[in-house]
Design a protein around this motif. Structure first.
Motif, PDB file in Angstrom:
ATOM      1  N   ILE A 132       1.002  -0.930  -0.064  1.00 26.37           N
ATOM      2  CA  ILE A 132      -0.096  -0.101  -0.011  1.00 26.37           C
ATOM      3  C   ILE A 132       0.951   1.237  -0.239  1.00 26.37           C
ATOM      4  CG2 ILE A 132      -1.841   1.333   1.322  1.00 26.37           C
ATOM      5  CD1 ILE A 132      -2.680  -1.305   2.427  1.00 26.37           C
ATOM      6  N   GLU A 133       0.638   2.058  -1.079  1.00 27.92           N
ATOM      7  CA  GLU A 133       1.310   3.294  -0.962  1.00 27.92           C
ATOM      8  C   GLU A 133       0.657   4.438  -0.407  1.00 27.92           C
ATOM      9  OE1 GLU A 133       2.762   6.775  -4.120  1.00 27.92           O
ATOM     10  OE2 GLU A 133       2.343   4.719  -4.913  1.00 27.92           O
ATOM     11  N   ASP A 134       1.420   4.996   0.511  1.00 30.47           N
ATOM     12  CA  ASP A 134       0.830   5.912   1.508  1.00 30.47           C
ATOM     13  C   ASP A 134       1.819   6.865   1.741  1.00 30.47           C
ATOM     14  OD1 ASP A 134      -1.121   7.379   2.916  1.00 30.47           O
ATOM     15  OD2 ASP A 134      -2.010   5.703   4.230  1.00 30.47           O
ATOM     16  N   GLY A 135       1.401   7.845   2.758  1.00 33.38           N
ATOM     17  CA  GLY A 135       2.300   8.865   3.303  1.00 33.38           C
ATOM     18  C   GLY A 135       2.048   9.306   4.811  1.00 33.38           C
ATOM     19  N   LEU A 136       2.902   9.665   5.509  1.00 33.72           N
ATOM     20  CA  LEU A 136       2.823  10.093   6.878  1.00 33.72           C
ATOM     21  C   LEU A 136       2.861  11.449   7.063  1.00 33.72           C
ATOM     22  CD1 LEU A 136       4.603   7.195   8.633  1.00 33.72           C
ATOM     23  CD2 LEU A 136       2.004   7.572   8.683  1.00 33.72           C
ATOM     24  N   ILE A 137       2.176  12.311   7.975  1.00 33.03           N
ATOM     25  CA  ILE A 137       2.645  13.484   8.369  1.00 33.03           C
ATOM     26  C   ILE A 137       2.939  13.598   9.884  1.00 33.03           C
ATOM     27  CG2 ILE A 137       1.720  15.983   8.902  1.00 33.03           C
ATOM     28  CD1 ILE A 137      -0.020  15.718   6.429  1.00 33.03           C
ATOM     29  N   ILE A 138       4.083  14.006  10.144  1.00 35.87           N
ATOM     30  CA  ILE A 138       4.654  13.664  11.371  1.00 35.87           C
ATOM     31  C   ILE A 138       4.979  15.035  12.147  1.00 35.87           C
ATOM     32  CG2 ILE A 138       6.461  12.695  13.005  1.00 35.87           C
ATOM     33  CD1 ILE A 138       6.924  10.877  10.590  1.00 35.87           C
ATOM     34  N   SER A 139       4.386  15.636  13.237  1.00 36.11           N
ATOM     35  CA  SER A 139       4.645  16.840  13.947  1.00 36.11           C
ATOM     36  C   SER A 139       5.093  16.451  15.428  1.00 36.11           C
ATOM     37  CB  SER A 139       3.398  17.853  13.759  1.00 36.11           C
ATOM     38  OG  SER A 139       2.344  17.103  14.269  1.00 36.11           O
ATOM     39  N   GLY A 140       5.661  17.211  15.904  1.00 31.71           N
ATOM     40  CA  GLY A 140       5.980  17.011  17.435  1.00 31.71           C
ATOM     41  C   GLY A 140       6.942  18.104  17.934  1.00 31.71           C
ATOM     42  N   LEU A 141       7.422  17.664  19.101  1.00 33.57           N
ATOM     43  CA  LEU A 141       8.051  18.920  19.970  1.00 33.57           C
ATOM     44  C   LEU A 141       9.039  17.808  20.785  1.00 33.57           C
ATOM     45  CD1 LEU A 141       5.655  20.986  21.764  1.00 33.57           C
ATOM     46  CD2 LEU A 141       7.027  21.762  20.054  1.00 33.57           C
ATOM     47  N   THR A 142      10.310  18.602  21.025  1.00 32.69           N
ATOM     48  CA  THR A 142      11.546  18.130  21.677  1.00 32.69           C
ATOM     49  C   THR A 142      11.952  18.942  22.748  1.00 32.69           C
ATOM     50  OG1 THR A 142      12.246  16.434  19.879  1.00 32.69           O
ATOM     51  CG2 THR A 142      13.901  17.030  21.624  1.00 32.69           C
ATOM     52  N   LEU A 143      11.946  18.564  24.111  1.00 30.75           N
ATOM     53  CA  LEU A 143      12.430  19.301  25.145  1.00 30.75           C
ATOM     54  C   LEU A 143      14.011  18.480  25.448  1.00 30.75           C
ATOM     55  CD1 LEU A 143      12.152  21.546  27.127  1.00 30.75           C
ATOM     56  CD2 LEU A 143      11.192  20.044  28.715  1.00 30.75           C
ATOM     57  N   ALA A 144      14.717  19.300  25.425  1.00 31.79           N
ATOM     58  CA  ALA A 144      16.369  18.591  25.670  1.00 31.79           C
ATOM     59  C   ALA A 144      17.194  19.355  26.447  1.00 31.79           C
ATOM     60  CB  ALA A 144      17.041  17.977  24.140  1.00 31.79           C
ATOM     61  N   SER A 145      18.029  18.641  26.960  1.00 24.01           N
ATOM     62  CA  SER A 145      18.911  19.240  27.781  1.00 24.01           C
ATOM     63  C   SER A 145      20.221  19.691  26.842  1.00 24.01           C
ATOM     64  CB  SER A 145      19.556  18.519  29.307  1.00 24.01           C
ATOM     65  OG  SER A 145      20.222  17.450  28.514  1.00 24.01           O
ATOM     66  N   ALA A 146      21.274  20.443  27.371  1.00 26.87           N
ATOM     67  CA  ALA A 146      22.490  20.498  26.613  1.00 26.87           C
ATOM     68  C   ALA A 146      23.370  19.323  27.333  1.00 26.87           C
ATOM     69  CB  ALA A 146      23.229  22.129  27.119  1.00 26.87           C
ATOM     70  N   TYR A 147      24.313  19.396  26.377  1.00 29.47           N
ATOM     71  CA  TYR A 147      25.589  18.367  26.777  1.00 29.47           C
ATOM     72  C   TYR A 147      26.317  18.773  27.950  1.00 29.47           C
ATOM     73  CZ  TYR A 147      24.784  15.052  22.798  1.00 29.47           C
ATOM     74  OH  TYR A 147      24.002  14.106  21.977  1.00 29.47           O
ATOM     75  N   PHE A 148      25.774  18.217  29.139  1.00 27.78           N
ATOM     76  CA  PHE A 148      26.647  18.772  30.603  1.00 27.78           C
ATOM     77  C   PHE A 148      28.148  17.831  30.484  1.00 27.78           C
ATOM     78  CE2 PHE A 148      22.210  19.196  31.453  1.00 27.78           C
ATOM     79  CZ  PHE A 148      22.070  20.701  31.618  1.00 27.78           C
ATOM     80  N   PRO A 149      28.951  18.457  30.805  1.00 25.55           N
ATOM     81  CA  PRO A 149      30.459  17.670  30.627  1.00 25.55           C
ATOM     82  C   PRO A 149      30.239  17.153  32.037  1.00 25.55           C
ATOM     83  CG  PRO A 149      30.516  20.169  31.330  1.00 25.55           C
ATOM     84  CD  PRO A 149      29.040  20.023  30.807  1.00 25.55           C
ATOM     85  N   LEU A 150      30.774  15.904  32.009  1.00 28.01           N
ATOM     86  CA  LEU A 150      31.005  15.086  33.315  1.00 28.01           C
ATOM     87  C   LEU A 150      32.714  14.882  33.320  1.00 28.01           C
ATOM     88  CD1 LEU A 150      28.271  12.095  32.964  1.00 28.01           C
ATOM     89  CD2 LEU A 150      28.223  14.301  34.266  1.00 28.01           C
ATOM     90  N   GLY A 151      33.434  15.126  32.307  1.00 30.11           N
ATOM     91  CA  GLY A 151      34.888  15.020  32.488  1.00 30.11           C
ATOM     92  C   GLY A 151      35.345  15.886  31.086  1.00 30.11           C
TER      93      GLY A 151
END
Length: 433
Positions: free
Chosen positions: A214-233
């Motif tokens: 079956i040929e079909d399409g998707l519409i994808i919408s969303g949000l991302t809440l992310a932190s920065a890359y915190f240094p551990l070393g």
């Protein structure tokens, strides 16, 4: 008028060394009794020259400090687009379509292996910035100029004055402190960001069916809440994110679903070109609509709860100033509810990228995934060959386009991955905090 009537006469002579340093020389006139007669106008000219010396020196100090600040800012930035090319099937949930025939039961969730579960993104704090991007000629010239300005040639300790016949000691002027308005101001360092996205995905076999694609399409919408890359070393970073997506079919709307995903990862940079990452993620999928059948699923019912442990290794090799070769491997162990979707995934990915100019990148990619379902007798192999275009519209927006073919097979006779696909995605950074 003889200079001997003056007990101690000082004058200043402006010298310009080859490295661009200005110094003033102090000479005791009592030691040069055999010199020519000096007129008072020479003293006045010397005072004017001294004032010009101070003015020029202050301008040079301000200029060098400004260039040094810009150089540190450039050195702290590390460009690129690794996150834009993360394999799209690393977290694709499989489906249990055990029934024969070319029709799918209403109680069975859709087959999702060939659908994208991770949209290409380019957040400002992605691992992209932890690797080095190809250098551009203009940037190289600027770096060389800054290095020349930051390392001026040092003046000699002694200088021979031919006119007076003396060896004099050079004494550089003391640097004046910068005005408060020109002192460096600490930059704002965000600890996280909020990003929105919308994408479209089209394929010739939306449910990976072997009998009636079956040929079909998707519409994808969303949000991302992310932190920065915190240094551990010095080379170790911690990152976390929460994603929410709405996935809508163009024609098969009864299978619309929503996705929630949590991710926590530790990033380790082994060298200038190679990195590794250990991650834990949980994703949950929920039906968005009621089934056409009364005894089937309802809107809000969860049909997948999956926990994944991932180990990945990546490498970036510059071939030319504008051409890079990226390689990536990922091992994913997935524990799911229902148990029929437990599986182990080995993914390999290689990408050849060319930077046409600073915001525009094109490339060709090959991706291979091998899936082993641990709770039932099923093994899949999945291949993709496609081209991509990444364009950074601004500092907060970017667009990604992909098109190619997919090939693959499964021990389940109802599954087939052959087909073509096309996707376009738009990402917008909504804010930092």
């Amino acid at each position: 008028m003889q200079l001997k009537n003056w007990k101690n006469l000082f004058f200043w002579i402006l010298l310009a060394s080859s490295g661009g340093s200005w110094c003033c020389i102090r000479v005791d006139a009592a030691e040069s009794a055999n010199t020519d007669i000096w007129r008072f106008k020479n003293l006045a000219n010397t005072q004017v020259t001294y004032q010009l010396c101070q003015k020029l020196e202050q301008e040079v100090i301000n200029f060098l400090c400004k260039q040094s600040s810009q150089s540190q800012s450039l050195d702290s930035q590390m460009p690129l687009n690794v996150a834009q090319q993360t394999p799209a099937t690393t977290q694709a949930p499989p489906a249990a379509t055990e029934q024969p025939g070319d029709t799918q039961k209403q109680n069975d969730p859709p087959q999702l292996e060939s659908q994208p579960s991770n949209l290409p993104t380019s957040p400002p704090d992605s691992k992209e910035q932890l690797l080095n991007a190809p250098q551009i000629n203009q940037s190289q010239r600027l770096q060389r100029l800054i290095q020349l300005l930051r390392s001026p040639k040092q003046p000699p300790e002694f200088e021979n004055d031919r006119e007076l016949g003396l060896w004099v000691r050079l004494r550089p002027l003391e640097q004046q402190p910068l005005p408060p308005t020109q002192q460096s101001v600490p930059k704002f360092k965000p600890i996280g960001y909020l990003q929105g996205r919308v994408g479209y995905f089209q394929t010739s076999n939306i449910f990976s069916s072997n009998h009636s694609p079956i040929e079909d399409g998707l519409i994808i919408s969303g949000l991302t809440l992310a932190s920065a890359y915190f240094p551990l070393g010095s080379k170790t970073y911690l990152n976390g994110s929460i994603d929410g997506n709405l996935i809508r079919y163009i024609n098969q709307s009864q299978y619309n679903y929503n996705q929630v995903r949590f991710n926590l990862s530790i990033y380790q940079q082994f060298s200038r070109r190679m990195y590794g990452e250990v991650s834990y993620s949980n994703q949950q999928l929920f039906y968005a609509n009621n089934s056409h059948s009364l005894d089937s699923f309802k809107a809000g019912d969860r049909f997948l709860n999956e926990n994944s442990l991932l180990l990945s290794l990546g490498r970036r090799d510059p071939l030319t100033p504008k051409l890079t070769l990226d390689s990536f491997y990922e091992l994913s162990v997935n524990f799911a509810d229902p148990l029929s979707r437990d599986r182990i995934i080995n993914s390999f990915w290689i990408s050849l990228n060319y930077y046409l100019q600073k915001p525009l990148q094109v490339g060709i990619d090959y991706q291979a995934s091998f899936l082993d379902f641990t709770q039932r007798d099923r093994e899949d192999q999945f291949h993709r060959l496609f081209g991509h275009l990444n364009y950074r519209i601004s500092d907060t927006t970017n667009m990604n386009v992909e098109a190619g073919v997919s090939l693959g097979s499964s021990t389940d006779e109802n599954i087939d991955f052959d087909g073509w696909f096309f996707s376009i995605n738009y990402n917008l950074q909504l804010g930092r905090f």
